[in-house]
Design an enzyme around this catalytic site. Structure first.
Site, PDB file in Angstrom:
ATOM      1  N   ASP A   1       0.772  -1.254   0.000  1.00 57.86           N
ATOM      2  CA  ASP A   1       0.000   0.000   0.000  1.00 57.86           C
ATOM      3  C   ASP A   1       0.805   1.306   0.000  1.00 57.86           C
ATOM      4  OD1 ASP A   1      -1.734  -2.079   0.328  1.00 57.86           O
ATOM      5  OD2 ASP A   1      -3.046  -1.059   1.735  1.00 57.86           O
TER       6      ASP A   1
ATOM      7  N   GLU B   1      -2.126  -8.510  13.048  1.00 57.23           N
ATOM      8  CA  GLU B   1      -1.812  -8.227  11.645  1.00 57.23           C
ATOM      9  C   GLU B   1      -0.375  -7.728  11.480  1.00 57.23           C
ATOM     10  OE1 GLU B   1      -4.050  -4.888  10.225  1.00 57.23           O
ATOM     11  OE2 GLU B   1      -3.823  -5.426   8.128  1.00 57.23           O
TER      12      GLU B   1
END
Ligand SMILES: *[C@@H]1O[C@H](CO)[C@@H](O)[C@H](O)[C@H]1NC(C)=O
Ligand SMILES: *[C@@H]1O[C@H](CO)[C@@H](O)[C@H](O)[C@H]1NC(C)=O
Ligand SMILES: *[C@@H]1O[C@H](CO)[C@@H](O)[C@H](O)[C@H]1NC(C)=O
Ligand SMILES: *[C@@H]1O[C@H](CO)[C@@H](O)[C@H](O)[C@H]1NC(C)=O
Ligand SMILES: *[C@@H]1O[C@H](CO)[C@@H](O)[C@H](O)[C@H]1NC(C)=O
Length: 852
Positions: free
Chosen positions: A586, A819
């Site tokens: 990203d 995560e």
């Protein structure tokens, strides 16, 4: 519309929780039957009113969805051929292969394939019979309905501590002092219908009796037919003694079926029958009904009524804790009715308990055999390892539906074009995170399969086959799969549409490479070898198309250069550095000004992996395809050390970088921005460029810089290898006591926000997938003769220790795998439980890496 994909921070991606509560002063009394004590008057039920704004939002989105359906009808009318983007790849489906039929298919028919609910069962069929569990949790003296995994529930822990991906699983859920266990067992009994029978044993216990806490627990077990077949209520459900037939019905796939409840504890059952196609928000419906019951009658119990021809039954099981209930689902009951009782008995009570024990031991043995955790690891770490792979396997889902694709034909309404529906398709896939990302992600999947193929090659091939069957005629695969109402209900509208110009790292090649290497080294049984050969023969054409899609659409201006297409220049004035969502990383910083001059180092290395893997697969095919030479040449070209250095190496820094039109002198400043139409101008953060960008190497050290190291193309005697080890082990750049940072502390973008609303994501935090790949290379260089062998070994051991220690510590403190991990303190961040690629910690414990 944003990139339409890319896995952005959980915070941005989750629809608001639908659970809101209000207080009612209604007291309820449990009837005193069967010795249940009266609940205290002060146990108040806060119900659960409807959030009208949200309802409006849901109605609106439904209308929008309908509009899309109509549009797609127009697109696909008989006079016009299908637009290319939604034309399936013209080749036999991988999932039609013989190896995926018969026993294989039947053995995987039922499963815990609804990862987004705390407990749910369905079959791998588009319109399945589904089952699930809800319960009333109590927090701060209030009741909350639990059903869909969500962060807002604030559970102390949950997840499959053990699960073999097939016929056994054991989950522990701790909900504010209440411990629930769900144990799943599947069995093919004598006389069962297709797919066999299954059972779940639910246990409930309060840790300690808290003052003011009721001692009764309310479970809501439901069974629902997505195909809208009518279900029938078992006789005398409300008057149950020890065991009972809850419901029965008939389906084309499994024949007649029955569902039974059995318990030796005292309990009470109430029910409701519903007729509705909306199963994804069943808990809202049940909350509404309970609220009404309390308001009207002062009873916290389902009304024991039913719609006509119901396709859903919900059973409220109320009992004093601790208690245990066994629910058995048996199929094919029309064929051999004598055996039904026998099968129900075998799937309940002590027989169920002992079968679960046996399966648990088998799981433990298999874990030990496959991951053989080294003696140095303590018992606790091994248990966490089991919970990691358990929840990865137990989280495997089955989805059916249609993706929304951006239709690249601008219309007069939208310069972007409209969206169009992909063909209806099924996907069997592991998921990154059950509450946050309970659906398929192409980029994550390769990492999931690194674990799963070692556990069960058949499950792995089945999952990869499903993904490759989603390929269109151009060789493109939509990277985020949001299929069906349940999956859609978890994703905000603006992230649903997939762009056919955007790729995602082809991580599946990581697994395919392992498999094909394993075949060469005779690692698999003869049967497995045969099946894998069939798999590769059938998938080769698709893999070629996939490779070609990247090799053509993502190529750069110069031979052997590649870049992620689709970075958006229009947005650049609001972004500190235009994001590269398709890379999977990203906001990892790239050239400040996107151009076609760009060269992305990570993509170049993914292409090397892909070409190399295609070459290896070609060599395994019965009839070598013409193209094998081209893959060999492309792989050699991309592995050419001098060429790599010419295009990406910075001699002064000793590091590898992207190349592009770049300046370091950018910043975000609050400015008045003119709006279209008659909206007033507003103050917004706008990017200022203080220096003309020029073509150059992009000087950000981080995960991308290490891709040549990950690809193992640096010769073990090269001084450049030493430089990479320097960068890895330097605390001013990537090294922390918890793992390697995604971006060096020295980078100008380190921990910088990209926009007002975009906190840093791949700009510092520690990610397990990249740490695993880097560790894997360190392991490789620690075995290669050369002047840096010992140094690589030392760093390997320290990094491995740090990663394991930190994941374990967080699990112990929080009950979850996360995560990402904070690079300063090591604490877990973002989505959790995250048993996708963070589960790679199991392979790190086992020291299990690619042996190609
Ligand atoms: C299954 O049931 C049939 C008829 O009841 C019996 O003849 C057969 O032996 C059984 N098979 C097994 C494997 O138990
Ligand atoms: C469930 O969702 C459907 C549409 O998806 C909506 O029409 C319905 O009102 C919802 N039901 C509840 C109880 O929220
Ligand atoms: C990839 O593209 C390059 C440039 O067009 C071409 O030379 C090469 O042969 C291609 N590789 C394969 C395996 O087709
Ligand atoms: C680099 O970006 C600047 C600013 O957008 C532009 O003027 C220049 O032409 C670009 N250079 C190249 C080589 O594309
Ligand atoms: C670590 O990195 C910093 C920043 O690049 C550098 O100044 C320092 O010399 C490096 N230390 C070592 C021991 O290489």
């Amino acid at each position: 519309m944003s990139g339409g994909d890319g896995r952005k921070t959980a915070r941005n991606r989750i629809k608001p929780s639908t659970t809101t509560t209000t207080t009612t002063d209604d007291h309820r009394e449990l009837r005193n039957r069967k010795g249940l004590r009266k609940e205290r008057g002060k146990d108040q039920l806060r119900i659960l009113d409807v959030n009208f704004a949200l309802l409006g939002f849901i109605i609106l989105t439904s209308l929008v969805a309908l509009l899309f359906v109509f549009r797609s009808v127009q697109f696909t009318d008989a006079d016009h051929p299908l637009p290319r983007v939604i034309t399936p790849f013209p080749a036999p489906k991988i999932m039609d292969l013989e190896i995926f039929q018969g026993d294989h298919k039947e053995s995987l028919y039922w499963g815990t394939y609804r990862p987004h609910v705390y407990f749910g069962v369905r079959a791998r069929a588009p319109e399945s019979l589904v089952a699930g569990l809800m319960w009333l949790g109590i927090k701060d003296g209030r009741y909350f309905m639990r059903h869909v995994c969500q962060d807002a529930d604030d559970l102390q822990t949950y997840g499959w501590n053990k699960h073999n991906g097939r016929d056994y699983g054991h989950q522990v859920i701790i909900d504010h002092g209440m411990t629930l266990t769900t144990s799943f067992l599947k069995s093919k009994g004598n006389g069962s219908g297709y797919g066999g029978d299954w059972a779940v044993q639910v246990g409930v216990q309060y840790e300690k009796l808290i003052e003011g806490m009721p001692d009764a627990a309310h479970l809501f077990f439901y069974v629902a037919d997505e195909g809208q077949n009518t279900l029938r209520l078992g006789r005398s459900v409300s008057d149950i003694d020890e065991k009972s037939l809850l419901a029965f019905g008939s389906r084309a796939d499994v024949g007649d079926w029955e569902i039974h409840l059995k318990s030796t504890d005292d309990f009470e059952v109430h029910h409701i029958g519903l007729k509705t196609p909306h199963i994804h928000n069943l808990s809202d419906l049940v909350q509404g009904i309970l609220g009404l019951q309390v308001r009207n009658f002062g009873h916290l119990e389902l009304p024991d009524t039913s719609d006509d021809s119901p396709n859903i039954f919900v059973y409220q099981i109320t009992a004093r804790t601790p208690f245990k209930a066994d629910i058995a689902f048996v199929t094919g009951t029309d064929i051999d009715n004598d055996k039904v009782e026998e099968r129900v008995n075998s799937l309940t009570g002590t027989s169920l308990t002992s079968q679960l024990h046996k399966k648990e031991n088998e799981f433990d043995d298999k874990f030990k055999k496959i991951f053989n955790p080294s003696d140095k690891l303590d018992l606790e770490s091994v248990e966490v390892g089991k919970a990691a792979i358990g929840n990865l396997l137990g989280g495997i889902g089955y989805f059916y539906g249609q993706s929304k694709i951006l239709f690249p034909q601008p219309s007069k309404h939208r310069s972007d074009g409209d969206s169009i529906l992909y063909w209806p398709a099924e996907l069997y896939t592991a998921v990154p995170s059950r509450p946050f990302f309970p659906r398929g992600f192409l980029w994550d999947e390769g990492f999931h399969q690194l674990l799963i193929w070692r556990w069960d090659t058949h499950i792995s091939m089945d999952i990869i086959g499903h993904w490759l069957d989603l390929m269109n005629i151009d060789g493109w695969i939509p990277r985020e799969q949001i299929l069906g109402a349940e999956a859609l209900s978890k994703v905000p509208e603006e992230f649903v549409v997939q762009r056919p110009s955007n790729g995602n790292p082809p991580t599946l090649f990581l697994v395919l490479q392992d498999l094909v290497c394993g075949m060469k080294r005779n690692q698999f049984s003869a049967t497995e070898n045969k099946e894998m050969s069939a798999f590769f023969e059938r998938s080769f054409g698709r893999l070629e198309a996939w490779f070609q899609w990247f090799n053509t659409t993502q190529s750069g201006k110069y031979t052997s250069s590649y870049y992620w297409h689709g970075r958006k220049e229009s947005q650049t004035i609001f972004e500190l550095n235009p994001k590269t969502l398709s890379s999977g990383l990203d906001d990892y910083p790239r050239a400040s000004h996107p151009t076609d001059e760009e060269r992305h180092l990570d993509l170049r290395c993914w292409m090397l992996l892909a070409a190399d893997c295609m070459h290896s697969i070609s060599e395994q095919l019965r009839n070598k395809k013409e193209s094998w030479k081209a893959y060999k040449e492309t792989a050699e070209l991309l592995a050419d050390f001098d060429l790599l250095n010419k295009m990406h190496f910075d001699e002064d820094y000793g590091a590898y970088f992207d190349y592009g039109n770049h300046t370091e002198k950018v910043r975000l400043r609050r400015q008045l921005v003119e709006k279209n139409g008659n909206q007033p101008p507003s103050l917004e953060l706008v990017r200022e460029v203080l220096e003309q960008p020029v073509l150059r190497l992009v000087p950000h050290v981080g995960y991308v810089s290490l891709f040549p190291f990950i690809s193992k193309i640096i010769p073990s005697k090269s001084w450049i290898l030493e430089k990479q080890l320097d960068i890895i082990s330097n605390t001013s750049t990537l090294w922390t006591n918890y793992g390697l940072r995604s971006l060096s502390k020295t980078s100008s973008m380190y921990m910088k926000r990209n926009t007002e609303h975009d906190p840093p994501y791949w700009r510092g935090p520690i990610w397990m997938n990249m740490n695993y790949l880097i560790l894997s290379s360190l392991h490789h260089y620690s075995k290669e003769e050369g002047p840096y062998r010992e140094r690589a070994e030392t760093i390997y051991n320290e990094l491995r220790g740090n990663l394991i220690r930190n994941v374990m510590k967080n699990y112990k403190q929080t009950g979850y795998l996360w995560e990402q991990y904070d690079q300063k303190k090591g604490n877990g961040k973002g989505a959790h439980p995250f048993t996708g690629w963070t589960s790679l910690v199991v392979l790190i414990m086992a020291e299990s890496y690619s042996e190609c």
